[in-house]
Design an enzyme around this catalytic site. Structure first.
Site, short mmCIF file in Angstrom:
data_model
loop_
_atom_site.label_atom_id
_atom_site.label_comp_id
_atom_site.label_asym_id
_atom_site.label_seq_id
_atom_site.Cartn_x
_atom_site.Cartn_y
_atom_site.Cartn_z
N PRO A 162 7.90 1.11 -3.12
CA PRO A 162 6.76 1.11 -4.03
C PRO A 162 5.54 1.86 -3.48
CG PRO A 162 7.09 -1.05 -3.06
CD PRO A 162 8.30 -0.25 -2.72
N ASN A 163 4.94 2.60 -4.38
CA ASN A 163 3.69 3.34 -4.16
C ASN A 163 3.86 4.61 -3.32
OD1 ASN A 163 1.81 1.66 -5.64
ND2 ASN A 163 2.24 0.11 -4.09
N ARG A 198 -4.28 9.56 -2.09
CA ARG A 198 -5.39 8.81 -1.48
C ARG A 198 -4.97 8.32 -0.10
NH1 ARG A 198 -4.43 3.25 -2.01
NH2 ARG A 198 -3.01 2.72 -3.68
N TYR A 242 -1.87 7.98 5.49
CA TYR A 242 -0.55 8.42 5.02
C TYR A 242 -0.38 9.94 4.94
CZ TYR A 242 -0.11 3.49 3.75
OH TYR A 242 -0.05 2.13 3.79
N ASN A 270 11.99 3.89 3.78
CA ASN A 270 10.62 3.38 3.89
C ASN A 270 10.45 2.40 2.74
OD1 ASN A 270 7.96 2.75 3.96
ND2 ASN A 270 7.23 4.86 4.28
N ALA A 301 5.71 -1.84 0.74
CA ALA A 301 5.28 -3.23 0.89
C ALA A 301 6.42 -4.23 0.75
CB ALA A 301 4.18 -3.54 -0.12
N GLU A 349 14.98 1.42 9.22
CA GLU A 349 13.70 1.14 8.56
C GLU A 349 12.64 2.05 9.16
OE1 GLU A 349 12.50 -3.03 8.79
OE2 GLU A 349 10.39 -2.43 8.75
N HIS A 373 8.42 3.61 8.90
CA HIS A 373 7.07 3.53 8.34
C HIS A 373 6.24 4.69 8.84
CE1 HIS A 373 7.96 -0.42 6.84
NE2 HIS A 373 8.51 -0.68 8.01
N ARG A 433 -1.98 -2.76 12.21
CA ARG A 433 -2.71 -2.97 10.96
C ARG A 433 -2.87 -4.48 10.67
NH1 ARG A 433 -0.37 0.87 6.45
NH2 ARG A 433 -2.34 0.25 5.49
O1 CA2 Z 1 3.39 2.87 6.77
C1 CA2 Z 1 4.23 2.84 5.88
O2 CA2 Z 1 5.02 3.75 5.68
C2 CA2 Z 1 4.27 1.64 4.91
O3 CA2 Z 1 5.63 1.36 4.61
C3 CA2 Z 1 3.53 2.10 3.66
C4 CA2 Z 1 3.34 0.98 2.62
C5 CA2 Z 1 2.77 -0.27 3.28
O4 CA2 Z 1 2.73 -1.33 2.33
C6 CA2 Z 1 3.57 -0.72 4.49
O5 CA2 Z 1 2.95 -1.85 5.05
C7 CA2 Z 1 3.65 0.40 5.51
C8 CA2 Z 1 2.39 1.44 1.52
C9 CA2 Z 1 2.77 2.70 0.85
C10 CA2 Z 1 1.67 3.15 -0.07
O6 CA2 Z 1 1.52 4.53 0.09
C11 CA2 Z 1 0.48 5.17 -0.53
C12 CA2 Z 1 0.13 6.38 -0.03
C13 CA2 Z 1 -0.89 7.08 -0.59
C14 CA2 Z 1 -1.55 6.58 -1.69
C15 CA2 Z 1 -1.19 5.36 -2.18
C16 CA2 Z 1 -0.16 4.65 -1.62
#
Ligand code: CA2
Length: 146
Positions: A12-13, A20, A25, A76, A79, A100, A102, A109
């Site tokens: 997700p996301n 953003r 990221y 990946n 969440a 897995e 990230h 974090r």
């Molecule tokens: O660090 C990672 O790759 C995570 O899997 C990313 C997830 C987060 O919930 C994990 O704890 C760690 C979040 C991905 C959201 O990615 C976005 C990137 C840019 C804009 C909006 C969301």
């Protein structure tokens, strides 16, 4: 390794990459990143299929279906890493090794990101290397499967 087939799953996301929070990221979009990872894999004679979903059950189905064709999965889970017993059970239910990964160092974090429901049933975990986490996960699977 000759002729491996890997599945790249994004949760997700991650379809929002590049829109953003570039400080966490990066500024690359998901299609750009996936293309780069596919190229890296192709250079090593690895076929990469990819799938992104914001829906937990769709990710569960993708994991189940991968047992029919994939040699390995890099994932990946976003969440869902921290919440998904359903994804854990899906990984436990297949013989395909799963890495897995990230982008961020989840351990540096918020405390709720320190716990993974999935790590215990994965081959290993790569976190904190930005986009390189994807390339390192490919490398880890190639080495494991060779
Ligand atoms: O660090 C990672 O790759 C995570 O899997 C990313 C997830 C987060 O919930 C994990 O704890 C760690 C979040 C991905 C959201 O990615 C976005 C990137 C840019 C804009 C909006 C969301």
């Amino acid at each position: 390794m000759i002729g491996l087939k890997l599945l790249l799953l994004n949760g997700p996301n991650l379809n929002m990459l590049g829109t953003r929070e570039p400080e966490i990221y990066g500024s690359e979009t998901l299609p750009e990143l996936v293309n780069a990872v596919r190229g890296y894999a192709a250079d090593r004679d690895v076929e990469l299929r990819d799938y992104q979903s914001n829906i937990e059950g769709e990710l569960v189905t993708a994991i189940q279906e991968a047992r029919l064709w994939a040699d390995g999965i890099l994932m990946n889970p976003g969440a869902y890493t921290h919440t998904s017993i359903a994804m854990r059970d899906a990984i436990s239910g297949i013989d395909v090794p799963v890495v897995e990964l990230h982008i961020s160092n989840v351990h540096a974090r918020e405390p709720f990101r320190h716990k993974s429901m999935l790590s215990g049933v994965c081959l290993g975990v790569i976190a904190g290397f930005g986009r390189d986490s994807y390339f390192l996960a490919i490398e880890a699977l190639i080495r494991h499967l060779s």
